[in-house]
Design an enzyme around this catalytic site. Structure first.
Site, mmCIF file in Angstrom:
data_model
loop_
_atom_site.group_PDB
_atom_site.id
_atom_site.type_symbol
_atom_site.label_atom_id
_atom_site.label_comp_id
_atom_site.label_asym_id
_atom_site.label_seq_id
_atom_site.Cartn_x
_atom_site.Cartn_y
_atom_site.Cartn_z
ATOM 1 N N SER A 107 0.840 -1.134 0.060
ATOM 2 C CA SER A 107 0.053 0.065 0.109
ATOM 3 C C SER A 107 0.874 1.322 -0.014
ATOM 4 O O SER A 107 1.980 1.374 0.399
ATOM 5 C CB SER A 107 -1.082 -0.028 1.395
ATOM 6 O OG SER A 107 -1.492 -1.144 1.415
HETATM 7 N N1 SAH Z 1 -0.098 -5.174 3.951
HETATM 8 C C1 SAH Z 1 0.570 -5.718 2.718
HETATM 9 C C2 SAH Z 1 -0.384 -5.114 1.497
HETATM 10 C C3 SAH Z 1 -0.960 -6.272 1.342
HETATM 11 S S1 SAH Z 1 -2.111 -6.104 -0.468
HETATM 12 C C4 SAH Z 1 1.971 -4.971 2.987
HETATM 13 O O1 SAH Z 1 2.230 -4.207 3.835
HETATM 14 O O2 SAH Z 1 2.908 -5.015 2.004
HETATM 15 C C5 SAH Z 1 -3.273 -7.270 0.052
HETATM 16 C C6 SAH Z 1 -2.624 -8.809 0.487
HETATM 17 O O3 SAH Z 1 -3.764 -9.695 0.922
HETATM 18 C C7 SAH Z 1 -2.101 -9.694 -0.822
HETATM 19 O O4 SAH Z 1 -0.824 -9.996 -0.432
HETATM 20 C C8 SAH Z 1 -3.110 -10.839 -0.840
HETATM 21 O O5 SAH Z 1 -2.521 -11.912 -1.443
HETATM 22 C C9 SAH Z 1 -3.608 -10.988 0.515
HETATM 23 N N2 SAH Z 1 -4.792 -11.415 0.657
HETATM 24 C C10 SAH Z 1 -5.976 -11.379 -0.169
HETATM 25 N N3 SAH Z 1 -6.920 -12.002 0.307
HETATM 26 C C11 SAH Z 1 -6.500 -12.628 1.565
HETATM 27 C C12 SAH Z 1 -7.092 -13.655 2.354
HETATM 28 N N4 SAH Z 1 -8.503 -14.131 2.390
HETATM 29 N N5 SAH Z 1 -6.357 -14.194 3.429
HETATM 30 C C13 SAH Z 1 -5.089 -13.729 3.687
HETATM 31 N N6 SAH Z 1 -4.459 -12.869 2.710
HETATM 32 C C14 SAH Z 1 -5.315 -12.574 1.452
#
Ligand code: SAH
Length: 210
Positions: free
Chosen positions: A65
Site C-alpha cells: 500500500s
Molecule cells: N499489507 C501488505 C499489503 C497487502 S496487499 C503490505 O504491507 O505489503 C493485500 C494482500 O492480501 C495480498 O498480499 C493478498 O495476497 C492478501 N490476501 C488477499 N486475500 C486474502 C485472504 N483471504 N487471506 C489472507 N491474505 C489475503
C-alpha cells in the site's frame, strides 16, 4: 546504491510531505514510518520508488500500500504498546513491521504462499521478532491467538467477515476497506459493550480479499 543517510532523509521527507501533511499526527506512527526501511520490502526493480507517494507491485498481482494509507490505517486502529494485533493480508510484511514497532505482538496471515514465506524471512532477517506470519485464509482469523485489540484487513471485500468481528476484544477496533472491486470506503468497527459502532473514514482503493 544509496547511502543510509540518503534513505533516512527520503523517509523523513515521506513522513512530512505525504503523511503529516495529510493529517496523520500520532507520534508513534510517524516514528515507525520514519525508521522502517520500506525499500527492503519491495522488489529490486521498484526500489528507487520505495519512498514515493504510491502503491507498488510486489508480484502475484498484489501491491504494497501507499505509505500514507499504511499510516492512516495504523493511526485509525488506535494501537498501543500492550496491544495484540491481527493483520489480514501480509503482502510484503511492511504494514506488519510498522505495527510491530508500536504493539506487543502482531499476527499476520497471507494467502499467497510465496509472499507469506518471503515476508516471514524478510521480517526475521530485519529483526521484527514480535511478528508471527502464517499462510492461510485470513478471513477466518487466527482463533488460537484471539481476541485481538485491533484487526487490520489490507484487502477489500463487500462485507466484513463475521469471524474477524468475533475475534475482536471488547473495545477492539477493526479497520477494513469495504466495497466493490474498484471503490471502497475505509471502515472502522469498534466493539463496545452496547454493540458494534461503525465509522466511515473515507474512500480508498485496495486489491480484493480472496
Ligand atoms: N499489507 C501488505 C499489503 C497487502 S496487499 C503490505 O504491507 O505489503 C493485500 C494482500 O492480501 C495480498 O498480499 C493478498 O495476497 C492478501 N490476501 C488477499 N486475500 C486474502 C485472504 N483471504 N487471506 C489472507 N491474505 C489475503
Amino acid at each position: 546504491m544509496l547511502s543510509d543517510d540518503n534513505l533516512q532523509q527520503q523517509r523523513a521527507l515521506m513522513v512530512e510531505e505525504q503523511i503529516v501533511a495529510r493529517g496523520v499526527a500520532d507520534p508513534l506512527v510517524l516514528k515507525a514510518m520514519a525508521v522502517v526501511p520500506r525499500h527492503l520490502f519491495v522488489p529490486p526493480e521498484v526500489q528507487h520508488k520505495a519512498y514515493m507517494d504510491m502503491a507498488l507491485s510486489i508480484g502475484y498481482q498484489q501491491t504494497i500500500s501507499q505509505p500514507y494509507v499504511v499510516a492512516l490505517m495504523t493511526e485509525s486502529a488506535k494501537v498501543s504498546s500492550s496491544d495484540k494485533i491481527l493483520e489480514v493480508g501480509t503482502g510484503s510484511g511492511y504494514q506488519a513491521a510498522i505495527l510491530s514497532l508500536i504493539c506487543k505482538d502482531v499476527y499476520t496471515i497471507e494467502t499467497v504462499a510465496p509472499l507469506a514465506s518471503d515476508a516471514k524471512k524478510r521480517l526475521q532477517s530485519l529483526g521484527f521478532i514480535n511478528v508471527h506470519v502464517k499462510q492461510g485464509d485470513g478471513s477466518l482469523g487466527w482463533a488460537e491467538h484471539a481476541p485481538f485489540d485491533a484487526i487490520i484487513v489490507t484487502a477489500a471485500a463487500d462485507t466484513i467477515p463475521q469471524m474477524l468481528i468475533d475475534q475482536l476484544s471488547l473495545n477492539g477496533r477493526l479497520i477494513m476497506p469495504v466495497g466493490s472491486m474498484y471503490e471502497q470506503e475505509l471502515i472502522r468497527i469498534t466493539k463496545t459493550s452496547d454493540g458494534l459502532k461503525r465509522e466511515n473514514l473515507g474512500p480508498v482503493i485496495f486489491v480484493p480479499l480472496r
